[in-house]
Scaffold this active site. Structure first.
Site, PDB file in Angstrom:
ATOM      1  NE  ARG A  89      -3.181  -0.040   3.125  1.00 23.79           N
ATOM      2  CZ  ARG A  89      -3.630   0.086   4.379  1.00 23.79           C
ATOM      3  NH1 ARG A  89      -3.535  -0.924   5.219  1.00 23.79           N
ATOM      4  NH2 ARG A  89      -4.159   1.218   4.786  1.00 23.79           N
TER       5      ARG A  89
ATOM      6  CE  LYS B 272      -4.441  -2.264  12.521  1.00 26.20           C
ATOM      7  NZ  LYS B 272      -4.664  -1.290  13.610  1.00 26.20           N
ATOM      8  CG  ASP B 273      -5.278  -3.648   7.623  1.00 27.46           C
ATOM      9  OD1 ASP B 273      -6.094  -3.343   8.511  1.00 27.46           O
ATOM     10  OD2 ASP B 273      -4.340  -2.915   7.283  1.00 27.46           O
TER      11      ASP B 273
ATOM     12  CB  ALA C 170     -12.014   4.374  11.162  1.00 26.02           C
TER      13      ALA C 170
ATOM     14  NE  ARG D  60      -9.280  -3.538  18.322  1.00 25.30           N
ATOM     15  CZ  ARG D  60      -8.411  -2.698  18.901  1.00 25.30           C
ATOM     16  NH1 ARG D  60      -8.342  -2.619  20.225  1.00 25.30           N
ATOM     17  NH2 ARG D  60      -7.617  -1.934  18.171  1.00 25.30           N
TER      18      ARG D  60
ATOM     19  NE  ARG E 241     -11.449   4.468   6.581  1.00 26.13           N
ATOM     20  CZ  ARG E 241     -11.451   4.266   5.267  1.00 26.13           C
ATOM     21  NH1 ARG E 241     -12.524   4.570   4.541  1.00 26.13           N
ATOM     22  NH2 ARG E 241     -10.396   3.771   4.675  1.00 26.13           N
TER      23      ARG E 241
ATOM     24  CB  VAL F 255      -0.098   7.353  11.248  1.00 28.08           C
ATOM     25  CG1 VAL F 255       0.441   8.046  12.499  1.00 28.08           C
ATOM     26  CG2 VAL F 255      -0.270   5.860  11.506  1.00 28.08           C
TER      27      VAL F 255
ATOM     28  CB  CYS G 225     -14.846  -4.752   9.373  1.00 26.76           C
ATOM     29  SG  CYS G 225     -15.821  -4.061   8.062  1.00 26.76           S
TER      30      CYS G 225
END
Length: 312
Positions: free
Chosen positions: A10, A86-87, A131, A134, A152, A155, A250
């Protein structure tokens, strides 16, 4: 020279830093990859990165961060895709394999604020930007008097929104801030007991093709396999097995955190309602070789307590 291995990433600063870590580990391990141009990094723009004004579920979930990378991998335009674990959805593309899981970084969440020194110090009505369903559910569970607003972006984007006053606080992964040398931005690190982390948070995975037995494919698999960290993979297997058993999307606030002590693996799983008012948790242990079955057992135990309808 023509690259011997093309790594897909990415385009965010964090994703590129993770991919550079993979590249550096490959060069440190394999002399033939130290030649100039032997490793190429190709940036791939994903839907999840391109659209940041809507919740992920409206775009198709976390898979939007890896779909385009998998497509490039399957088409042969890249040799390996580098992911934040985690994605990654629990099912990956056919004819591919998760060839390496790098040594896992800190899985915890960081509380960040420009106005208070701790989460508990936030005044009633304060806005917390995130976003993550959790993180939103955990915020609502601990502090139902706070407002949760959508944050969203990468960082730097989220930190900018915080500076601009769009919220009084936010949460980011400690591992990401460390990889970007931005630990100084952390107000307080949240313990895993008070703010249970996302499944596989802190782990980097590398996915490659299998099945054709071409020389290039065999070389790529061999090079990547040397980067695989047994302890990190074991923990990730347990957490992802639990997630797969829960079949949560999600939309569902889910945490999974595995700890390895010698050959003993302990997994803590948690699901919450979106409003944070209801939670179901299970912790269990097994030997490391039973990581997958441990994750399945924890997931099934949670389901027996909350029921399938609890998971949205």
């Amino acid at each position: 020279m023509t690259a011997k291995i093309i790594l897909g990433s990415r385009g965010s600063l964090l994703a590129l830093e993770q991919t550079r870590e993979v590249s550096e580990r490959l060069m440190a391990t394999w002399p033939e990859l130290r030649e100039e141009g032997a490793i190429e990094i190709q940036k791939v723009k994903t839907t999840g990165d391109a659209v940041i004004d809507r919740p992920l579920i409206e775009l198709g979930g976390k898979g939007m961060f890896i779909k385009e990378l998998e497509n490039k991998l399957l088409s042969g335009k890249i040799d390996a895709a580098v992911h934040s674990m985690k994605d990654m959805e629990t099912t990956i593309a056919k004819a591919t394999v998760l060839q390496a899981v790098l040594p896992r970084s800190d899985p915890r969440d960081a509380f960040i604020s420009c106005c208070v020194d701790s989460f508990d110090s936030l005044p009633g009505g304060a806005r917390v930007g995130t976003a993550s369903v959790r993180r939103a559910a955990l915020v609502r569970s601990r502090r139902p008097d706070l407002q949760v607003v959508l944050f969203r972006g990468n960082v730097n984007t989220r930190l900018r929104k915080l500076r601009e006053g769009q919220a009084e606080a936010t949460f980011l992964a400690v591992c990401g801030l460390k990889r970007l040398n931005m630990e100084h931005k952390i107000t307080r690190i949240m313990g895993t007991d008070e703010f249970p982390p996302a499944v596989s948070q802190g782990a980097i995975g590398v996915q490659c093709r299998i099945g054709t037995s071409s020389t290039r494919e065999v070389d790529v698999a061999r090079w990547l396999s040397a980067l695989d960290d047994w302890a990190s993979r074991t923990r990730v297997i347990a957490e992802r097995s639990m997630l797969a058993t829960l079949q949560g999307s999600c939309r569902t606030p889910i945490s999974g955190h595995a700890v390895l002590n010698g050959n003993r693996l302990t997994l803590s799983g948690l699901v919450l309602s979106l409003d944070g008012m209801h939670r179901h948790s299970v912790t269990a242990s097994a030997i490391a070789s039973e990581a997958e079955s441990l994750g399945r057992w924890v997931g099934e135990k949670i389901l027996s307590r909350c029921g399938r309808n609890f998971l949205v």
